[in-house]
Design an enzyme around this catalytic site. Structure first.
Site, short mmCIF file in Angstrom:
data_model
loop_
_atom_site.label_atom_id
_atom_site.label_comp_id
_atom_site.label_asym_id
_atom_site.label_seq_id
_atom_site.Cartn_x
_atom_site.Cartn_y
_atom_site.Cartn_z
N HIS B 64 27.96 29.62 -21.03
CA HIS B 64 29.07 30.48 -20.63
C HIS B 64 28.92 30.75 -19.14
CE1 HIS B 64 30.22 31.35 -24.83
NE2 HIS B 64 28.93 31.22 -25.07
N HIS B 232 25.31 26.55 -32.16
CA HIS B 232 24.21 27.48 -32.45
C HIS B 232 23.97 27.73 -33.94
CE1 HIS B 232 27.71 30.12 -32.39
NE2 HIS B 232 27.77 30.13 -31.07
N ASN B 278 24.47 36.56 -31.12
CA ASN B 278 25.33 36.17 -32.23
C ASN B 278 25.47 34.65 -32.23
OD1 ASN B 278 27.04 36.24 -34.36
ND2 ASN B 278 28.82 36.92 -33.21
N ASP B 305 23.26 28.25 -25.29
CA ASP B 305 24.21 29.36 -25.45
C ASP B 305 23.98 30.41 -24.35
OD1 ASP B 305 26.23 30.96 -26.37
OD2 ASP B 305 25.24 31.57 -28.22
#
Ligand SMILES: [Zn+2]
Lengths: 306, 429
Positions: B64, B232, B278, B305
């Site tokens: 991200h 993930h 998460n 992630d």
């Protein structure tokens, strides 16, 4: 002999000796509460902040009264909801309060772990007055005190915690404390209200309220949260009362000697019938008085700890 | 511009290359491989990398970058710097930006920012407009602009019907749907549901919230013939579902993060929000299933992630804190410490999972260590012992649970597009 920790975050892992010391100290303060002048100068000069991020008038009043009886100076900070949505972060709030030179913080928060987080960002003694669904150690201590006062002991007693175990902060603290003092602990409630693998704490589970009444010396009946979305854990409050509610008929039929505790506030006609709430089996108002003595004991032991 | 690298262990499993040799790079191209005498080459910068491994540039297919929208947490530039420092020459960035990557404009903006960086950036487009789960994003336009896959990451593709449409539409391009598997009706929690969540009194997310969507997605992939990639993966059952689906020939792939193969949910016990992510950290049995899945090939690749969050947002009451940790600069070390040193994976297998397979899944060119090829390389030292220090990160954020952890394995240099990142700075090669 002082307490082994400078905080009271929960009863998990707290040595038996500490629990006994708190209960014994509370006995002394319980006696003070019967005097015409109910005040002792033990915590004179100490400043205590009651940091309540969740509405809980009863617990806050009980702590405040305990602080006044010990001659401490008290400040209150009450705010509800997420700190994130209100501009100031939780950490900034705490740093501000810390700058006012407080010695102890009593904290209540809807998030589990906030008291533990506080110990990392504050130098004050931290007392957990309820964090999320995690622990509420002073409630469990006052419950144990009340049982001991009435039945003379904890060791060997059979105690069942009844109701919404999964969303309760009272259940875990009671389980840890009671097991540590030698009680046999069981749980009774709908399967949807029993959290995952809780048997591993050394408790047994039943879904039959008659059995729970029949097989135990004490029932600690939890409050059903009326504000929880209907239908998610139980179909209706009516069905709950019909199958898990404590009524005098059930008590008379199964075990007229059973002792009923309830942390309050009571939902009459849900977890307890009105008759039971006012009846001879319960010690609900004793719990309230004992709560002040327990909180005095905890504040005193932490506040005077070398 | 000529650069000579002495004493490398060249490792390229795609070509069955495992060779100790020197490497000469000229203007970003691999000029020669072998025993090269530096005296015979004029005006050449020489690097003694004896004992270091040189592999096709590592690739992280799940990061991200936060731009556009949260440039206070990360930008394309800082994220790429973090990637280079961590040993990566390429990343795929997720579309949960603000606005989401659901138009050619946003793709152009990201590609524009990344253009001159050593690290290749490949945007993942949103499956649905605004990632709202309602209507399909303009997938054709996004493919043309450079989207390499599609995902509503951060959330699941909300309905089976829109997922089916997206998969069928993607058949036209051969693009993969990358799914964040989470049944939202069961996922209102702050940690994994287990004995630990019971003890901590935290609202919890059961593994079946993941498994149900993995199962759904496999069925939709089987029915449509489309390609699904499980982002993930974290639950034992989900790994079993993927294993069975692969046996049936369904086009499913998956990735695991370093935290899901190295940490279990007991780390939440001190309520440190750097352990809140998460999917949440799962139980030890799940952690072991991740390692098993990596070993037998069920899990195709490893991705970080990388999820930057500001300190103010992360330093918060546990139930309110945002999910996620950064990972670009710790990933290689965790892979080597937890998988290579513990003999779960060999170095060639690690190169497959960190370089070859993610590019295959996204349909990208795979760099080769071969004369005449563009030099797209990672040089790392698998024996280097060091202590992770969040203050040394090139990322703009600091949210890592691995601060102060002693680890083994470190990237020494990355080379791509005629540039090299070495000793904290960029230079030409
Ligand atoms: Zn995700």
């Amino acid at each position: 002999m002082p307490l082994s920790s400078r905080h009271l975050l929960g009863l998990q892992g707290v040595p038996k000796e500490d629990i006994q010391l708190i209960l014994d100290t509370a006995t002394t303060f319980r006696e003070v509460l019967e005097r015409p002048i109910k005040k002792v100068p033990t915590l004179q000069g100490k400043t205590i902040c009651n940091l309540f991020f969740e509405n809980s008038t009863r617990t806050r009043l009980s702590f405040e009264l305990a602080q006044k009886r010990l001659s401490a100076d008290t400040i209150n900070f009450t705010k509800s909801g997420s700190s994130a949505s209100k501009g100031e972060t939780f950490k900034d709030t705490v740093k501000n309060i810390e700058a006012m030179k407080v010695d102890m913080i009593v904290v209540r928060h809807e998030s589990s772990g906030v008291p533990h987080y506080l110990t990392r960002i504050s130098n004050a003694n931290i007392i957990n007055a309820g964090d999320g669904r995690h622990e509420h150690p002073t409630q469990a201590l006052l419950d144990m005190y009340s049982i001991r006062e009435r039945l003379g002991k904890i060791d060997g007693l059979k105690v069942c915690i009844v109701g919404d175990i999964a969303h309760s902060r009272v259940a875990l603290s009671n389980i840890y404390g009671l097991i540590s003092l030698g009680a046999k602990v069981s749980l009774c409630g709908p399967a949807t209200m029993i959290p995952k693998d809780i048997q591993r704490l050394g408790v047994t589970i039943t879904h039959n309220i008659d059995e729970a009444i029949a097989n135990n010396d004490v029932l600690n009946v939890l409050r059903i949260q009326l504000e929880r979305k209907a239908g998610t854990n139980i179909p209706t409050l009516r069905e709950y009362h019909n199958y898990f509610g404590i009524t005098s008929e059930r008590i008379k039929k199964n075990n007229p000697d059973v002792l009923i505790l309830h942390p309050g506030p009571i939902n009459r006609g849900v977890e307890l019938s009105s008759e039971v709430a006012d009846g001879p089996f319960q010690i609900i108002l004793d719990q309230v008085t004992n709560g002040v003595a327990i909180r005095m004991a905890v504040l005193y032991l932490l506040g005077t700890r070398p | 511009m000529k650069s000579l690298f002495k004493g490398l262990n060249l490792l390229d499993p795609e070509q069955n290359l495992n060779l100790q040799a020197d490497l000469l790079i000229e203007d970003g191209i691999i000029k020669s491989i072998g025993d090269i005498n530096q005296k015979e080459i004029q005006d050449c910068e020489v690097f003694d990398f004896t004992g270091m491994y040189c592999v096709p540039g590592l690739f992280d297919m799940h990061v991200h970058l936060r731009e556009p929208g949260r440039e206070d947490e990360e930008t394309v530039q800082t994220g790429c710097n973090a990637a280079a420092a961590g040993g990566f020459t390429g990343v795929a960035c997720m579309p949960n930006t603000s606005p989401a990557i659901d138009s050619a404009e946003v793709i152009n903006l990201i590609l524009g920012k990344a253009k001159n960086h050593l690290v290749d950036v490949f945007p993942v487009g949103a499956v649905t407009s605004g990632r709202k789960g309602e209507g399909l994003a303009p997938i054709f336009e996004l493919v043309e602009a450079g989207a390499v896959a599609f995902s509503d990451d951060g959330t699941v593709v909300k309905t089976s019907s829109i997922l089916r449409s997206a998969m069928e539409y993607c058949l036209m391009f051969g693009s993969t749907i990358i799914e964040h598997c989470e049944d939202e009706s069961m996922a209102d929690g702050a940690m994994n549901e287990s004995f630990t969540s019971t003890q901590l009194g935290l609202p919890s997310i059961p593994t079946i919230a993941e498994d149900i969507i993995v199962a759904r997605d496999i069925l939709v992939a089987e029915y449509t013939g489309g390609k699904i990639h499980i982002a993930h993966i974290s639950s034992k059952k989900s790994v079993e579902l993927v294993r069975e689906a692969k046996k049936k020939g369904i086009k499913v792939t998956c990735e695991v993060t370093p935290h899901h193969f190295s940490l279990n949910d007991e780390y939440v016990k001190n309520f440190d929000t750097n352990y809140k992510m998460n999917p949440p950290l799962r139980t030890q049995a799940d952690v072991e299933a991740m390692i098993e899945g990596l070993k037998d090939g069920t899990i195709d690749c490893i991705a970080s992630d990388h999820a930057p969050h500001s300190i103010e947002e992360k330093e918060m009451e546990f139930i309110y804190a945002p999910n996620g940790i950064i990972g670009l600069e710790t990933q290689l070390a965790l892979v080597i410490s937890e998988l290579y040193l513990k003999k779960h994976l060999t170095l060639p297998q690690i190169v497959e999972k960190l370089s070859i397979n993610p590019r295959k899944i996204l349909g990208l060119n795979i760099p080769k260590i071969s004369e005449g090829e563009n030099a797209n390389l990672t040089i790392f030292d698998p024996a280097k012992i060091w202590t992770i220090d969040i203050n040394q990160f090139k990322s703009k954020s600091r949210n890592s649970p691995f601060d102060k952890k002693l680890v083994t394995g470190k990237s020494i240099a990355v080379i791509n597009k005629g540039k090299m990142y070495f000793e904290n700075s960029f230079r030409l090669v």
